[in-house]
Design a protein around this motif. Structure first.
Motif, PDB file in Angstrom:
ATOM      1  N   LEU A   1       0.883   2.034 -86.454  1.00 55.41           N
ATOM      2  CA  LEU A   1       0.094   1.100 -85.640  1.00 55.41           C
ATOM      3  C   LEU A   1      -1.297   1.638 -85.386  1.00 55.41           C
ATOM      4  CD1 LEU A   1       2.125  -0.995 -83.233  1.00 55.41           C
ATOM      5  CD2 LEU A   1       2.068  -0.860 -85.701  1.00 55.41           C
TER       6      LEU A   1
ATOM      7  N   ARG B   1      -2.395   7.396 -94.999  1.00 54.61           N
ATOM      8  CA  ARG B   1      -3.420   6.440 -95.392  1.00 54.61           C
ATOM      9  C   ARG B   1      -4.748   6.873 -94.811  1.00 54.61           C
ATOM     10  NH1 ARG B   1      -5.582   1.985 -96.228  1.00 54.61           N
ATOM     11  NH2 ARG B   1      -5.993   0.350 -94.706  1.00 54.61           N
TER      12      ARG B   1
ATOM     13  N   ILE C   1     -16.988   3.227 -93.648  1.00 55.97           N
ATOM     14  CA  ILE C   1     -18.250   2.588 -93.282  1.00 55.97           C
ATOM     15  C   ILE C   1     -17.997   1.462 -92.286  1.00 55.97           C
ATOM     16  CG2 ILE C   1     -20.144   1.176 -94.162  1.00 55.97           C
ATOM     17  CD1 ILE C   1     -20.459   4.042 -94.889  1.00 55.97           C
ATOM     18  N   GLU C   2     -16.957   0.692 -92.569  1.00 64.66           N
ATOM     19  CA  GLU C   2     -16.624  -0.411 -91.672  1.00 64.66           C
ATOM     20  C   GLU C   2     -16.296   0.099 -90.277  1.00 64.66           C
ATOM     21  OE1 GLU C   2     -14.780  -3.577 -94.922  1.00 64.66           O
ATOM     22  OE2 GLU C   2     -13.464  -2.566 -93.518  1.00 64.66           O
ATOM     23  N   MET C   3     -15.521   1.178 -90.227  1.00 70.55           N
ATOM     24  CA  MET C   3     -15.135   1.706 -88.924  1.00 70.55           C
ATOM     25  C   MET C   3     -16.348   2.228 -88.155  1.00 70.55           C
ATOM     26  SD  MET C   3     -11.616   3.506 -90.176  1.00 70.55           S
ATOM     27  CE  MET C   3     -11.131   4.370 -88.707  1.00 70.55           C
TER      28      MET C   3
ATOM     29  N   GLU D   1     -19.317   1.107 -88.475  1.00 69.49           N
ATOM     30  CA  GLU D   1     -20.053  -0.081 -88.060  1.00 69.49           C
ATOM     31  C   GLU D   1     -19.489  -0.613 -86.744  1.00 69.49           C
ATOM     32  OE1 GLU D   1     -21.961  -2.702 -91.572  1.00 69.49           O
ATOM     33  OE2 GLU D   1     -20.144  -3.576 -90.753  1.00 69.49           O
ATOM     34  N   VAL D   2     -18.164  -0.665 -86.669  1.00 69.23           N
ATOM     35  CA  VAL D   2     -17.525  -1.152 -85.443  1.00 69.23           C
ATOM     36  C   VAL D   2     -17.763  -0.178 -84.292  1.00 69.23           C
ATOM     37  CG1 VAL D   2     -15.327  -1.727 -84.364  1.00 69.23           C
ATOM     38  CG2 VAL D   2     -15.787  -2.447 -86.708  1.00 69.23           C
TER      39      VAL D   2
ATOM     40  N   GLU E   1     -21.091  -0.752 -82.839  1.00 64.51           N
ATOM     41  CA  GLU E   1     -21.135  -1.952 -82.001  1.00 64.51           C
ATOM     42  C   GLU E   1     -20.450  -1.713 -80.664  1.00 64.51           C
ATOM     43  OE1 GLU E   1     -22.805  -4.746 -82.503  1.00 64.51           O
ATOM     44  OE2 GLU E   1     -23.575  -3.880 -84.358  1.00 64.51           O
ATOM     45  N   MET E   2     -19.335  -0.977 -80.713  1.00 63.12           N
ATOM     46  CA  MET E   2     -18.619  -0.702 -79.465  1.00 63.12           C
ATOM     47  C   MET E   2     -19.452   0.163 -78.541  1.00 63.12           C
ATOM     48  SD  MET E   2     -14.623  -0.038 -80.169  1.00 63.12           S
ATOM     49  CE  MET E   2     -13.475  -1.398 -80.023  1.00 63.12           C
TER      50      MET E   2
ATOM     51  N   ALA F   1     -22.080  -1.863 -77.004  1.00 59.80           N
ATOM     52  CA  ALA F   1     -21.549  -2.674 -75.902  1.00 59.80           C
ATOM     53  C   ALA F   1     -21.357  -1.818 -74.655  1.00 59.80           C
ATOM     54  CB  ALA F   1     -20.226  -3.310 -76.319  1.00 59.80           C
TER      55      ALA F   1
ATOM     56  N   GLU G   1     -10.458   1.304 -75.909  1.00 61.37           N
ATOM     57  CA  GLU G   1     -10.597   0.955 -77.323  1.00 61.37           C
ATOM     58  C   GLU G   1     -11.641   1.837 -77.995  1.00 61.37           C
ATOM     59  OE1 GLU G   1      -8.887  -1.653 -79.160  1.00 61.37           O
ATOM     60  OE2 GLU G   1      -7.586  -1.273 -77.445  1.00 61.37           O
TER      61      GLU G   1
ATOM     62  N   ARG H   1     -10.179   5.218 -78.573  1.00 59.71           N
ATOM     63  CA  ARG H   1      -9.247   5.204 -79.705  1.00 59.71           C
ATOM     64  C   ARG H   1      -9.981   5.368 -81.014  1.00 59.71           C
ATOM     65  NH1 ARG H   1      -5.087   1.017 -81.243  1.00 59.71           N
ATOM     66  NH2 ARG H   1      -6.991  -0.153 -81.527  1.00 59.71           N
ATOM     67  N   LEU H   2     -10.989   4.543 -81.209  1.00 57.96           N
ATOM     68  CA  LEU H   2     -11.713   4.572 -82.476  1.00 57.96           C
ATOM     69  C   LEU H   2     -12.468   5.889 -82.617  1.00 57.96           C
ATOM     70  CD1 LEU H   2     -12.396   3.202 -85.040  1.00 57.96           C
ATOM     71  CD2 LEU H   2     -14.178   1.901 -83.885  1.00 57.96           C
TER      72      LEU H   2
ATOM     73  N   ARG I   1     -10.251   8.474 -83.848  1.00 57.26           N
ATOM     74  CA  ARG I   1      -9.922   8.291 -85.259  1.00 57.26           C
ATOM     75  C   ARG I   1     -11.053   8.785 -86.152  1.00 57.26           C
ATOM     76  NH1 ARG I   1      -7.788   3.345 -87.798  1.00 57.26           N
ATOM     77  NH2 ARG I   1      -7.140   4.002 -89.877  1.00 57.26           N
TER      78      ARG I   1
ATOM     79  N   ARG J   1     -26.432   2.051 -80.746  1.00 59.54           N
ATOM     80  CA  ARG J   1     -26.042   1.541 -82.055  1.00 59.54           C
ATOM     81  C   ARG J   1     -26.680   2.391 -83.147  1.00 59.54           C
ATOM     82  NH1 ARG J   1     -27.840  -3.990 -82.339  1.00 59.54           N
ATOM     83  NH2 ARG J   1     -26.005  -4.559 -81.129  1.00 59.54           N
TER      84      ARG J   1
END
Lengths: 224, 224
Positions: free
Chosen positions: A59, A74, A82-84, A86-87, A90-91, A94, A153, A156-157, A160, A202
Motif C-alpha cells: 500500500l 518495486r 520525476i512524477e513523485m 513533481e507532486v 506541489e505539496m 501548498a 501526506e 509520507r511522500l 519515500r 515549489r
DNA sequence: GTCAAGAATTTTGTATACAAATTTGACTTC
DNA sequence: GAAGTCAAATTTGTATACAAAATTCTTGAC
C-alpha cells in the motif's frame, strides 16, 4: 490519537520497518521476489505476520503484490520518480501557502534556528548534519501548514523520496544553493506572502535543469 | 502495470471492498469496533483474509487498528474533513496547472462532452446523472495532468471524499454554479492558462463560505 | 531438436489451532 | 459501600496445517 509513539512489539510492525529499510538501502534489487517462507524464517517469524508486513508495503507502493505470484520489490523508475518529485513540489508549495498565513512565531524561530545549524553544517562540510537539519526545516513547514492531513501526506511522500533527496545534496554546490533557498522561504513566511512561499518551495523541491541530470545520473549508478 | 482490472477472486479483496462500502454507507457507526470473529463468519471466511482486509482499510485511514484492542471505524470528523477538502483543492489545482500545458485535444473534447451531459442532467433535474458526469470530468483532468502518480493520489482522495462531494451537490443551486465553474475551467485549459486553471479548480473544490455551512449541516444530519 | 501436454513441485491463499495480552467481573479488604 | 486485586473470559497476534493456483520439469510426439 494515532497510537502515539507507543512501543508496539508486534512482529508485523518490526518486519515492515526492517523490510522498508532493506528496500530503501537497495539490498533488494528492483524486480526481486520476496520469498515468504525463506525471509519469514530469516526474520524468525511465521508467514502470517510477514505477509501482514508485505500488505502494508504494497500500500505504500514499495512492493507490488501480484495475486498468486508473490511480492516483488518495486523501486520507482525514472519517470515515476520525476512524477513523485513533481507532486512533492506541489505539496510543499501548498504547505508553504498555508503556513504563510498560519505559522506561529515559535515555529519561525525554529526555522531560523534550523537554518543556522544548516549553515554551520556547510561550514564544517558535513552533509549528514546538513541533511538532518534540512529534514527538520521541511517537517516544520509541513506541521505549520495547520493541516494535519496535509502534513501527514507530505511526510509520507517525503519519507519515500528521502534517499533520492539525500543523494541530490551530495552534488557540488547544491548545499549552498539549498541554503539560500531556505532563507528566501523563511523570508516569505515571515512577511506572510503566501504566493511567494508557495513559489519558492515549489522551486526548491522541483527537479529541473541541472538537478534533473543529476538525479538521472544517481539513478544510473544505483542500478549498477 | 498495476494489476489492471484483473478479476481477482481473493477473499481479502472482496471483503476489503465490501467493508469499505459499508463504512462509506454509514452502516457502521463512527467509533464502532469491527469484531473479527463475528464479521468474518458473517462474510463466510476465516479471520486471516478478514484481517488482511482490515490492514488495508487501516492504511486508507478508514479504520484505526489499535494493537491488542481491535479495529475501529474512523469516520473523519469536521476538522479532518475540512483538511481533506483543502488538500483535495490543492491537488486538483496542481492537476489543472499541469493539464493546462499537457492536455490533449481529444481530452478537451471529452471534457466538453462531459459538460454537455452535465447540462442535460441539470435540465432533467437529475442529480445522480450530474454526479456521474461530474466525476468523469474530474477524472479526465487527473489523467491529463500527465502525471500518473498525481492522478492516482488525486483519485484516491477523491474516492474517499466521494460521499461528501455528492452530498454537496444536493443543495439548491449548487449544480448550476458547479456547471459554470466547469466551463470556466475548460476555458482556462483550452487557452493553456496554467495559473487560471489552477485557481479555478482550487476554488471549485474548496469548501468555503456557504459550502462550509452546508458541509457542517450534512455532517450533523449524518451523525444522527 | 523443438514444442506441447501433463504431472510433480513449489508457492500463494485460507483455515484452524495455539499463545499472549487485555478486558471484565467477582471477591476481598478497608 | 468503594476501591483494589486477582482470576476467568474475550480478543488479538502468531504459528501451523491444509487447499488452490501457478510454475517447472518431465515425457512424448512430430
Amino acid at each position: 490519537m494515532v497510537n502515539g509513539g507507543k512501543m508496539t512489539k508486534r512482529h508485523a510492525d518490526r518486519i515492515a520497518k526492517a523490510l522498508e529499510e532493506l528496500i530503501f538501502d537497495g539490498t533488494f534489487a528492483n524486480g526481486e521476489r520476496l520469498d515468504e517462507v525463506r525471509l519469514a524464517e530469516q526474520f524468525g517469524v511465521s508467514r502470517t505476520p510477514f505477509r501482514e508486513a508485505l500488505q502494508r508495503l504494497s500500500l505504500s507502493g514499495l512492493v507490488e503484490l501480484v495475486p498468486h505470484r508473490g511480492a516483488f520489490v518495486r523501486q520507482p523508475g525514472p519517470v515515476e520518480l520525476i512524477e513523485m518529485f513533481e507532486v512533492m513540489a506541489e505539496m510543499e508549495a501548498a504547505c508553504g501557502r498555508f503556513a504563510a498565513m498560519r505559522i506561529s512565531d515559535e515555529a519561525l524561530d525554529d526555522l531560523r534556528a534550523a537554518n543556522v545549524r544548516c549553515r554551520e553544517a556547510i561550514e564544517r562540510g558535513d552533509p549528514d548534519a546538513y541533511y538532518a537539519e534540512n529534514e527538520r526545516f521541511h517537517q516544520i513547514i509541513y506541521a505549520q501548514s495547520g493541516n494535519a492531513f496535509l502534513a501527514q501526506e507530505a511526510g509520507r511522500l517525503h519519507k519515500r523520496l528521502r534517499p533520492f533527496r539525500r543523494q541530490q545534496l551530495r552534488f557540488r554546490g547544491r548545499m549552498a544553493q539549498s541554503m539560500e533557498e531556505h532563507e528566501a522561504i523563511v523570508e516569505a513566511l515571515v512577511s506572510g506572502d503566501a504566493e511567494a512561499a508557495a513559489l519558492r518551495l515549489r522551486g526548491h523541491v522541483a527537479v529541473q535543469g541541472e538537478k534533473f541530470h543529476r538525479l538521472m545520473a544517481s539513478l544510473r549508478s544505483a542500478a549498477e
